[in-house]
Structures are given as C-alpha cells and as structure tokens.
Design a protein around this motif. Sequence first.
Motif: not given
Length: 481
Positions: A447-464
């Motif tokens: 909560r607060g003044d001029q709140v800006r949100l961000a989310v980043r997802v990064r999937v790293f794939t492996y065998p199988e």
Amino acid sequence: MADSTTMLSISDPIHMVLIKTDIFGETTLVASYFLEWRSVLGSENGVTSLTVELMGVGTESKVSVGILNIKLEMYPPLNQTLSQEVVNTQLALERQKTAEKERLFLVYAKQWWREYLQIRPSHNSRLVKIFAQDENGINRPVCSYVKPLRAGRLLDTPRQAARFVNVLGYERAPVIGGGGKQEQWCTLLAFLCRSKGDCEDHANLLCSLLLGYGLEAFVCVGTKAKGVPHAWVMTCGTDGTITFWESLTGHRYIHKPTNPDEPPVAEQPKPLYPYRTIGCVFNHQMFLGNCQPSDAVETCVFDLNDESKWKPMSEEAIKYVCAPGATTSLPPFPPLCASTIDASVTSNEIEMQLRLLVSEHRKDLGLTTVWEDQLSYLLSPALASYEFERTTSISAGNEEFQDAIRRAVPDGHTFKGFPIRFVYRNARRAFATCLRSPFCEEIICCRGDQVRLAVRVRVFTYPESACAVWIMFACKYRSVL
C-alpha cells in the motif's frame, strides 16, 4: 536387421511404465512392467497377441491395476521364425541361470555380512544397504540401480547434471500406517516418468550421470541430522579430493576429515555438509562397507583402497549380477529425452496467470493494481543470473541488474523485490506458497503512494521436461515518511 537367433539372445525386456496425471499436473506412478517380448520370435507370421496383468507399485505391488492387451509384430518381418519350443527352452534356461546367479550372490552377501560383523559387533547398527526393493517390491542389489549414463547433448557439465537432478521433485514413498519409512528405490525409467522420487532415486541418477562424465562417483548411504537415513553422492578426485554432492539441492561440499586422536589445538570448524554418519558407498562396480571405528562422516577417511577402513565386496561377484548383460541386472538405462516444454510460452502463461491472481487478491483487500511492464522486464537478468549461479556456482551480471533498477526507481521511491523458485508449473499453487512468505506478501499487498507492481517469470527447461521456474515479484512506491 539381425536374424532370429541373434534376436533370441537379446535378453533385455521392454520396460513399460504407466503414470496418471491429474488436472493439477500431479503425476502418480500406477504400474511398472517388464515385458518379455521374445515370444514373437516363435509365432507364425511374426505376429502375436499377449495379455498382461499390470500390478500396482510399492505397498500395492500385489494388487492388480488392470489388464493390458498387447499385439507384437516383428518389423521388418524375419526371414525365418524359430519354433516356439526353441524360444521356450531359451527363456527357461535363462530363468534357471538367473535364479542360480541370484542364489550365489545371496550366499556371498550373507558371508560378507558375517565377516563384516566379526570386525565389530556394533557394525550391526550401521546403514549398510546391500539390497533394495524396486517399485515392484523386487529385491535387487543396490549396485544394479547405478550405471554410467551419458546425457548426449542435453547436459553439458557435471554441475548442470546436478542441477537437472535437483529440479526433479522430491517425494518420499508413501507409507500406510506408522512404522518408519516405506522403502522404494525406483528404476530409472519409473523415476523419470514420475519426475519425482525419494533421495535414493536422485542419488542413483546423479551418480550415473557423473560416472557418464568420467568421474569416480559413488552413492553414499548414511544419516543426516537426528539420525534420518539419507543417500547422497560423492566423487573422488585424482588428487584425493573428496566432494559430496547433495542430489536434492545441487550443493557441493569438500570433505576434510578431522583426526579424532589429535589434541584439539584449535577449535575444529563445524562441517558445512548436513551428513552425520556413513555406512557404505557403492557404484555399478564396487560396494564398500565402512569399517572404521566410528561411522561419523567428519572423522571418516575416504581411502577406499585401504581394506582396514573399507571392507570391499568382490568386484567379480558384483559383475556377476549387475554388469550389463547379466540377466538379473536392470535393462540398459533409457537415453534422456529433450524437453518438450517451450520455455518462453510457458513463462508467459504463468506470468499472465500470476498477474490475474495478484490483481484479484488486491481487489479483495480493496486495493487497485497498476502493473509496470518495463520494471517487470528489468527483473529478467536477475532470474537468469540466479539460475546460472545454481548451475555453475559462479555469480555474474548482478552489477548491470542493480544499475538498471537504480535508474528505473526515481528519487524518493522505494524498490522491493522477492525471487522464489519452484520445480512445478502450477501458478495457483506457486502463488499460495508465495503468500506464505512475509516478504513476498508485503510486496503483493503493498500500500502507499504511486504503487507500481511487477512480476517476471522465467522457466528454465531441462531434459525429461523437468524445469526450474523462477518467479520474481517487485514493487516500487513513493516513500512518504
């Protein structure tokens, strides 16, 4: 194509695994079956139909889960088929030979164990594991669960292999009722199909991969804190360096033994590794029981050639039942499969779902949500460097990330970020876990003044199709205080 006589000498069965996946992406192992396919060599026209009964796994290995009708056909067709009698005689001979090999190994193992107990009666309480039950409840020598495994071009380094093993899920074999731990060492195919298993499954796979990279690797069986049984991997360097690899976390520890007889000149540093005792070590060729006066890992000397410290089993006896081609051993390990997951598409989907979940959650709290795409994008390098650090133990690229964030957050504003890693791709489940962390909850419910949100997802794939899913939530707001 090989001719029918050559085909008859191939004793490897076809390993079939049946798994069930629920709507949340949770996989359960239903059945694991070794199909003897050679009956087709003695059938007319090289076509045959079989009916097999699939049995459950673990505690339910005596319970039928269903019938599978199989039609087998040789392709291309064989020039000549064998008589059913020849095929049956060959299979009967093999069964007889296998039974004899198993009996002889059992006699040898009992004799070895008696000798081991004669060294010190207290050895009876050490974790020396010679046989282990697989998912079908079949007792197999532990050495047969490990074989050098090459990852082709799918994994580049031993450390990357350790990372791959560590992103496979951890799950203890389910126990019905009390009485300690249900034992189930999965065969490799069953473990990879479920893509989760107990510490022994992880250790066997990691040891097999490290052997494939030409290292001298062993599975260690012992205990962690509070006497909990555990399995991990160790490699012996040509210079005598002993490295422990924790297959559940990907951490590596160098072992420096402390001499219990030396006067305590300086306070001994506490060991970094979580292991307390060690009972035995093994790989596909060797099995050694720890016969040092104490089985504590910190005082243990890993000179495996010193028979006064490690009692070896005869390598001949192990080869007799575990070497490739020995009918008692498990069939050759299947090659690892490349990932079928599109990392960027999956990252995007999870990120969109998380945005919706955060907005809904804030709406319930009476808060509005403003997303800042640029800030979300700036979180990418951080996630990439976390994963890079997990696979190489080297941290890199942090300066640029911090510089970019400083530029993106104006004077008088506060920035908060929280990274977290999962091995599954279920956004709802991940979000519920994130909310349980006070740091993360503080960002999501900011909560607060001029709140800006961000989310980043990064999937790293492996065998199988195993993956490491990194999520970073961040917020910036104007500090009023």
